[in-house]
Write an enzyme that holds these catalytic residues in place. Structure first.
Site, PDB file in Angstrom:
ATOM      1  N   GLU A  36     -64.814 -15.633  -0.568  1.00 56.48           N
ATOM      2  CA  GLU A  36     -65.214 -14.980   0.670  1.00 56.48           C
ATOM      3  C   GLU A  36     -64.898 -13.496   0.465  1.00 56.48           C
ATOM      4  OE1 GLU A  36     -63.237 -16.289   4.261  1.00 56.48           O
ATOM      5  OE2 GLU A  36     -64.469 -14.938   5.467  1.00 56.48           O
ATOM      6  N   ARG A 262     -54.040 -25.950  -5.692  1.00 53.47           N
ATOM      7  CA  ARG A 262     -53.902 -24.503  -5.769  1.00 53.47           C
ATOM      8  C   ARG A 262     -52.729 -24.172  -6.669  1.00 53.47           C
ATOM      9  NH1 ARG A 262     -56.463 -22.095  -1.211  1.00 53.47           N
ATOM     10  NH2 ARG A 262     -55.410 -20.117  -1.418  1.00 53.47           N
ATOM     11  N   LYS A 272     -54.312 -13.987   0.633  1.00 57.35           N
ATOM     12  CA  LYS A 272     -54.840 -12.679   1.025  1.00 57.35           C
ATOM     13  C   LYS A 272     -54.122 -12.161   2.269  1.00 57.35           C
ATOM     14  CE  LYS A 272     -59.044 -14.334   0.125  1.00 57.35           C
ATOM     15  NZ  LYS A 272     -60.477 -14.553   0.209  1.00 57.35           N
TER      16      LYS A 272
END
Ligand code: ATP
Ligand code: MG
Length: 566
Positions: A36, A262, A272
Site C-alpha cells: 500500500e 511476518r 509503518k
C-alpha cells in the site's frame, strides 16, 4: 549477479508450488508484491519481496508489483516512487507488470453491480456505529441489517447514486450478503464499497466511492492472473472472504491465497505506524536515517542488496511469527562486504607519532592491498612520512597483560609500512599524552621482518601530511530492548526504550588520501574498525562515513548470552 548467493532452502510455499506443477494444476507461476503506498518499505517487506520475486525467478514465472491503493486518505505518489526504487534496488524487476488497484476501479464497480444483481450485495444505510453494533462479537452472532432485504432495483439505483456523489460519507455503504451468523467476523456481510469524498493520488476526483481492501485485493489478483497470492498470516481469517468473491464472480483466474509469518527483528520496530512515530517525533532524522530498518535507511547505512537477500533466505519462510536476531542481518552484511569492500586505513582518535630517525624532507609511497579476499581488487599507494597518526587506544603507557600494541620501549608493525619502537612519550601541561616519539627500522619496509624477529601488534596509521579530515558516524541499536513493543499491551510505550547512544558523531578523524575521489555511497572497510559507507561527497573535507557494521560481532555474543539467560 556478483553476490555470493546462498542456495534457497526448502519451505512449505515452494513445496505447494512444486506440487501444483507436478499435478498439472499450474502452467506458469504468477506472484505479486502488493504494497500500500502509505509509507516506506522496511526489512519486513524485503522478506515478502524476496519471497514473491524470488519464487517467480526460480520457477521461470513472473512477479507483479501492484500497489493496493484503495485508501486515498493515507496514500501518496512519493511512496509509489520510493517503493519502486527500493524494489529495484533489491535487485528485482517487474518488467512491464506494474499495476495499481486503482486501475481496476471501474472493473471492481462492475463486479459489485454483478453481486447486487445476483442478490449477493446490498446498500446498507446504517451508520458506521450501527454497523459495528450489528456485527456482533467473537462469541455473539451478528444481527441482519434492516436494509438487507432491499430489492435489487433499489440497490442498483442507490449504488449508482453513491457513485455519482449524491450522498455524504457514512450515509450508505455497499455490503456483500453472506452470513451474519458466521463464526468468522469477516464473513458477516462485509463492506465492499464506501463513500469517501477524497482526492486519490492517481484517479483524482473521478471517484467518491472506494472499494475496501478485501474486495479489491482478491479481484485484482484474479484480474492479473496471479496464481499464488502470498500474504502475511494476519490475512488467514480473510481467506474465506477472498475465496467467496472469487467463487461468486466471473473472474478470469482463480488465485490461491497462502499465508506466511511476518518477520520481526530484535532491537527495532517493523510497522509503518511505529516507524512513522519515530520520524514524526524526531527520534530519528527521517525515514532514511541509517538507524531505521527501512530499506532507504539500510541503504544509507551501507547495506548491500545482496546481504539483505541472503538474510531473507537465511530466515526462511514459516507459519509462526518469529523474532529474528539483528545479529543475523549484520552477519549477512559482514559476509557480503568482506568480499566486495576495499580496505582503507582511518584513525578515529588520532595520536601523533613522530619518527625521529625518518628524514624530515622525505616522503615515500608504500603499497596497500585493497582486499586480501580478492586479489583482482589490486593495490593502492600509501604515502608515508616522518609524522603519522595512530589510534590513541593503540598506545598504553602502562600496558596490561595481553596488550600487544604500542607501549614505551615496545616495537610494533605499522600495517604495510615499517616496524617502529616507542622511545619517548611527550605530554602536555595537563599531563595528557600529546605525541609519541618513535624510531623506525628502515630494513622493515612494507612491514616485513628484516631478520625474523617478531612483533605482536600491527597498527593502522595515516601520514599526517597527507591524510584527509573525516567524520565517523557510529551507530548502535535503535532500542535498548530486544523486543521494544513487548509490553505495549500493558501500556508501556516502545519509544521509551530508544537507545540514547544510538548515534555517536566522531569528528576529527583522519583517513588516508586514497579516499579522495571515491564515489558517493562507496562501501569500504576501515581496517580493524568496521564497514563504512561514504555519506555525501568525497571531494569535500571532512569526508563523512556512516558505520554500517563493526568488524567484531560483539552483539551476537551479547544476544547469545541473553538467550541462555546468562
Ligand atoms: P506495516 O504493518 O509495516 O504497515 P503492511 O503489511 O501494512 O506493513 P503493506 O504495504 O500492506 O504493509 O505490505 C505489503 C506486503 O508486505 C504485504 O503482503 C505484507 O504482508 C508484507 N509485509 C509487511 N510487513 C511484513 C513483515 N514484517 N514480514 C513479512 N512480510 C511483511
Ligand atoms: Mg497494510
Amino acid at each position: 549477479m556478483t553476490e555470493k548467493e546462498h542456495s534457497a532452502p526448502q519451505h512449505f510455499i515452494r513445496n505447494i508450488i512444486q506440487e501444483d506443477f507436478a499435478g498439472n494444476r499450474l502452467q506458469e507461476l504468477v506472484t505479486r508484491f502488493p504494497p500500500e503506498p502509505n509509507g516506506y518499505l522496511h526489512i519486513g517487506h524485503a522478506k515478502s519481496i524476496c519471497l514473491n520475486f524470488g519464487l517467480a525467478r526460480e520457477f521461470g514465472g513472473r512477479c507483479h508489483l501492484r500497489f493496493d491503493d484503495t485508501n486515498p486518505l493515507n496514500e501518496d505518489e512519493v511512496y509509489v516512487d520510493s517503493i519502486c526504487r527500493d524494489v529495484a534496488w533489491l535487485g528485482f524487476d517487474w518488467g512491464r507488470h506494474l499495476y495499481f488497484a486503482s486501475d481496476y476501479y471501474e472493473q471492481l464497480y462492475q463486479y459489485a453491480v454483478e453481486l447486487i444483481k445476483e442478490d449477493m450485495a446490498f446498500v446498507c444505510s446504517l451508520s458506521p456505529e450501527e454497523i459495528r453494533h450489528y456485527r456482533g462479537t467473537l462469541t455473539q452472532p451478528g444481527t441482519d441489517s434492516p436494509y438487507r432485504t432491499r430489492g435489487v432495483e433499489e440497490n442498483l439505483d442507490l449504488f449508482r447514486r453513491m457513485r455519482q456523489g449524491e450522498f455524504s460519507e457514512g450515509s450508505h455503504v455497499l455490503r456483500a450478503k453472506i452470513d451474519m451468523a458466521s463464526s468468522n467476523l469477516n464473513m458477516r456481510d462485509p463492506v465492499i464499497f464506501r463513500i469517501l469524498h477524497a482526492r486519490h493520488h492517481r484517479t483524482g476526483d473521478q471517484w467518491c466511492i472506494y472499494p475496501t481492501y478485501d474486495f479489491a485485493h482478491c479481484l485484482s489478483d484474479a484480474q492479473e492472473g496471479v496464481t499464488h497470492s502470498l500474504c502475511s498470516q494476519e490475512f488467514e481469517d480473510h481467506r474465506p472472504l477472498y475465496d467467496w468473491f472469487i467463487e461468486h464472480l466471473p473472474v478470469p483466474a482463480r488465485p490461491k491465497q497462502i499465508e506466511f509469518a511476518r518477520m520481526n527483528l530484535t532491537y527495532t520496530v517493523l510497522s509503518k505506524r511505529r516507524l512513522n512515530r519515530l520520524v514524526e517525533e524526531g527520534h530519528v532524522d527521517g525515514w532514511d536515517d541509517p538507524r531505521m530498518p527501512t530499506l532507504s535507511g539500510l541503504r544509507k547505512r551501507g547495506y548491500t542488496p545482496g546481504a539483505i537477500r541472503t538474510f531473507c533466505d537465511m530466515i526462511g519462510v514459516g507459519k509462526s511469527e518469529s523474532l529474528v536476531q539483528m545479529s543475523m542481518l549484520e552477519h549477512a552484511l559482514r559476509d557480503d562486504l568482506n568480499y566486495r569492500a576495499p580496505r582503507f586505513m582511518g584513525v578515529q582518535d588520532p595520536l601523533k607519532v613522530v619518527i625521529l630517525n625518518y628524514p624530515q624532507d622525505i616522503e615515500e609511497e608504500l603499497e596497500g592491498i585493497n582486499n586480501p579476499e580478492d586479489e583482482s581488487m589490486g593495490t593502492r599507494s600509501l604515502p608515508f612520512s616522518r609524522e603519522i597518526y595512530i589510534e590513541r587506544d593503540d598506545f598504553r603507557e602502562d600496558p596490561p597483560k595481553k596488550y600487544f600494541r604500542l607501549a614505551p620501549g615496545r616495537e610494533v608493525r605499522l600495517r604495510y609500512a615499517y616496524f617502529i619502537t616507542c622511545v619517548d612519550v611527550v605530554k602536555d601541561e595537563n599531563g595528557e599524552i600529546a605525541e609519541l616519539h618513535c624510531t623506525y627500522d628502515p630494513e622493515s619496509r612494507g612491514g616485513s621482518s628484516p631478520d625474523g624477529r617478531k612483533v605482536k601488534g600491527t597498527l593502522h596509521w595515516v601520514s599526517a601530511r597527507h591524510c584527509l579530515e573525516a567524520e565517523f558516524r557510529l551507530y548502535d541499536r535503535l532500542f535498548t530492548k530486544a523486543d521494544p513493543t513487548a509490553e505495549e499491551k500493558k501500556g508501556v510505550d516502545f519509544v521509551q526504550y530508544i537507545n540514547p547512544e544510538s548515534l555517536r558523531v566522531v569528528a576529527g578523524c583522519k583517513v588516508e588520501p586514497a579516499l579522495r575521489g571515491i564515489e558517493p555511497r562507496t562501501r569500504l572497510q576501515f581496517e580493524r574498525k568496521g564497514y563504512f559507507c561514504l555519506e555525501g561527497d568525497s571531494g569535500k573535507e571532512p569526508l563523512v562515513f556512516n558505520m554500517a557494521v563493526a568488524l567484531k560481532d560483539t552483539w551476537a555474543k551479547i544476544e547469545k548470552r541473553e538467550q541462555q539467560g546468562g
